[in-house]
Design a protein around this motif. Structure first.
Motif, short mmCIF file in Angstrom:
data_model
loop_
_atom_site.label_atom_id
_atom_site.label_comp_id
_atom_site.label_asym_id
_atom_site.label_seq_id
_atom_site.Cartn_x
_atom_site.Cartn_y
_atom_site.Cartn_z
N ALA A 38 0.83 -1.21 0.00
CA ALA A 38 0.00 0.00 0.00
C ALA A 38 0.87 1.26 0.00
CB ALA A 38 -0.94 -0.01 1.21
N ALA A 39 1.97 1.23 0.75
CA ALA A 39 2.87 2.39 0.81
C ALA A 39 3.50 2.64 -0.56
CB ALA A 39 3.94 2.16 1.87
N LEU A 40 3.92 1.57 -1.23
CA LEU A 40 4.50 1.73 -2.57
C LEU A 40 3.47 2.24 -3.56
CD1 LEU A 40 6.88 -1.37 -2.70
CD2 LEU A 40 7.50 1.05 -2.39
N ALA A 41 2.23 1.79 -3.43
CA ALA A 41 1.16 2.30 -4.29
C ALA A 41 0.91 3.78 -4.00
CB ALA A 41 -0.13 1.49 -4.09
N LEU A 42 0.92 4.15 -2.73
CA LEU A 42 0.75 5.55 -2.35
C LEU A 42 1.84 6.39 -3.01
CD1 LEU A 42 -0.83 7.55 -0.39
CD2 LEU A 42 1.11 7.21 1.14
N GLN A 43 3.05 5.89 -2.97
CA GLN A 43 4.20 6.60 -3.52
C GLN A 43 4.19 6.63 -5.05
OE1 GLN A 43 8.26 5.53 -1.98
NE2 GLN A 43 8.39 4.55 -3.99
N ASP A 44 4.03 5.47 -5.66
CA ASP A 44 4.22 5.36 -7.11
C ASP A 44 2.99 5.69 -7.94
OD1 ASP A 44 6.82 4.56 -6.52
OD2 ASP A 44 6.35 2.41 -6.65
N THR A 45 1.81 5.40 -7.41
CA THR A 45 0.58 5.64 -8.17
C THR A 45 -0.07 6.98 -7.83
OG1 THR A 45 0.19 3.26 -8.24
CG2 THR A 45 -1.70 4.67 -8.73
N SER A 81 14.07 17.28 1.00
CA SER A 81 14.61 15.94 0.76
C SER A 81 13.88 15.16 -0.33
CB SER A 81 14.58 15.14 2.06
OG SER A 81 13.26 15.07 2.56
N ASP A 82 12.68 15.59 -0.71
CA ASP A 82 11.91 14.83 -1.69
C ASP A 82 12.61 14.71 -3.04
OD1 ASP A 82 9.74 13.43 -0.86
OD2 ASP A 82 8.25 14.93 -1.42
N THR A 83 13.15 15.79 -3.55
CA THR A 83 13.81 15.76 -4.85
C THR A 83 15.00 14.80 -4.81
OG1 THR A 83 13.10 18.03 -5.27
CG2 THR A 83 14.88 17.17 -6.64
N LEU A 84 15.80 14.91 -3.77
CA LEU A 84 16.95 14.02 -3.61
C LEU A 84 16.50 12.57 -3.50
CD1 LEU A 84 19.99 13.54 -3.14
CD2 LEU A 84 19.56 13.98 -0.70
N LEU A 85 15.48 12.33 -2.72
CA LEU A 85 15.00 10.97 -2.51
C LEU A 85 14.46 10.37 -3.81
CD1 LEU A 85 14.63 8.77 -0.41
CD2 LEU A 85 12.45 9.80 0.22
N HIS A 86 13.68 11.14 -4.56
CA HIS A 86 13.13 10.64 -5.83
C HIS A 86 14.25 10.34 -6.83
CE1 HIS A 86 8.92 11.06 -4.85
NE2 HIS A 86 9.12 12.30 -4.46
N SER A 87 15.23 11.22 -6.91
CA SER A 87 16.35 11.00 -7.83
C SER A 87 17.14 9.77 -7.42
CB SER A 87 17.28 12.22 -7.83
OG SER A 87 16.60 13.34 -8.28
N TYR A 88 17.41 9.63 -6.15
CA TYR A 88 18.19 8.50 -5.67
C TYR A 88 17.43 7.19 -5.82
CZ TYR A 88 22.04 6.23 -3.47
OH TYR A 88 23.11 5.42 -3.26
N ARG A 89 16.12 7.23 -5.61
CA ARG A 89 15.30 6.03 -5.75
C ARG A 89 15.35 5.55 -7.21
NH1 ARG A 89 10.53 7.65 -3.24
NH2 ARG A 89 11.39 6.93 -1.27
N LYS A 90 15.28 6.50 -8.14
CA LYS A 90 15.35 6.17 -9.56
C LYS A 90 16.71 5.53 -9.89
CE LYS A 90 14.87 8.32 -14.10
NZ LYS A 90 14.68 9.59 -14.81
N LEU A 91 17.77 6.09 -9.36
CA LEU A 91 19.11 5.55 -9.57
C LEU A 91 19.22 4.14 -8.98
CD1 LEU A 91 22.09 5.87 -10.44
CD2 LEU A 91 22.50 6.95 -8.21
#
Length: 168
Positions: A38-45, A81-91
């Motif tokens: 559910a957390a991943l769906a909250l994040q990704d969807t 921190s959101d921009t850094l986190l999103h970029s790092y997650r993609k990497l």
């Protein structure tokens, strides 16, 4: 606005709202059945923030609340921190496709450090908000408000994962 029957926290109660306590709760709650999905769906969807959702779940488990009008203050604390986190997650996801498990595990550890910093930022913002002890159990939870704002109401049962019946 909160009903006037809610009770403000005293200094001792406020002192228990720490980054370490929040982190421990988050690790434990995230492991419960259905929460991770559910957390991943909250994040990704729905493009929601998992740490903010976990904070709202934690506060609810402590029977604490604040005015829904203060929710944007917490969301603003995430911007750094959101921009850094999103970029790092993609990497990290790109690294996963290389199948280099050592590099992937290092990337995952670093991402968790960013997550921990984000939780610290949330706690720093939270202690500036007037917290109250909920006395009205019929009051709509802050998590419900947050999920509704993202049109992610369907995730609520899995995110909460029977937290009221948990004795862990």
């Amino acid at each position: 606005m909160l009903p006037s029957s809610n009770i403000p926290l005293n200094e001792h109660q406020l002192a228990s709202i720490t980054q370490e306590a929040f982190w421990c709760f988050s690790l434990s709650h995230y492991k419960k059945d259905g929460v991770k999905q559910a957390a991943l769906a909250l994040q990704d969807t729905y493009f929601g923030n998992v740490n903010l959702a976990l904070l709202l779940i934690w506060l609810n488990s402590l029977n604490l609340s604040f005015s829904v009008s203060d929710l944007p203050l917490l969301e603003a604390a995430l911007h750094k921190s959101d921009t850094l986190l999103h970029s790092y997650r993609k990497l990290r996801k790109q690294i996963k496709s290389t199948q280099d498990q050592t590099l992937y595990q290092e990337a995952l550890r670093f991402e968790l450090q960013i997550e921990k910093q984000q939780q610290s930022d949330l706690i720093t913002a939270l202690i500036r908000i007037p917290l109250v002890i909920k006395t009205d159990n019929n009051q709509i939870s802050l998590l419900t408000h947050y999920c509704r704002s993202l049109q992610a109401d369907a995730l609520l049962p899995a995110l909460e994962s029977n937290q009221h019946n948990n004795t862990e």
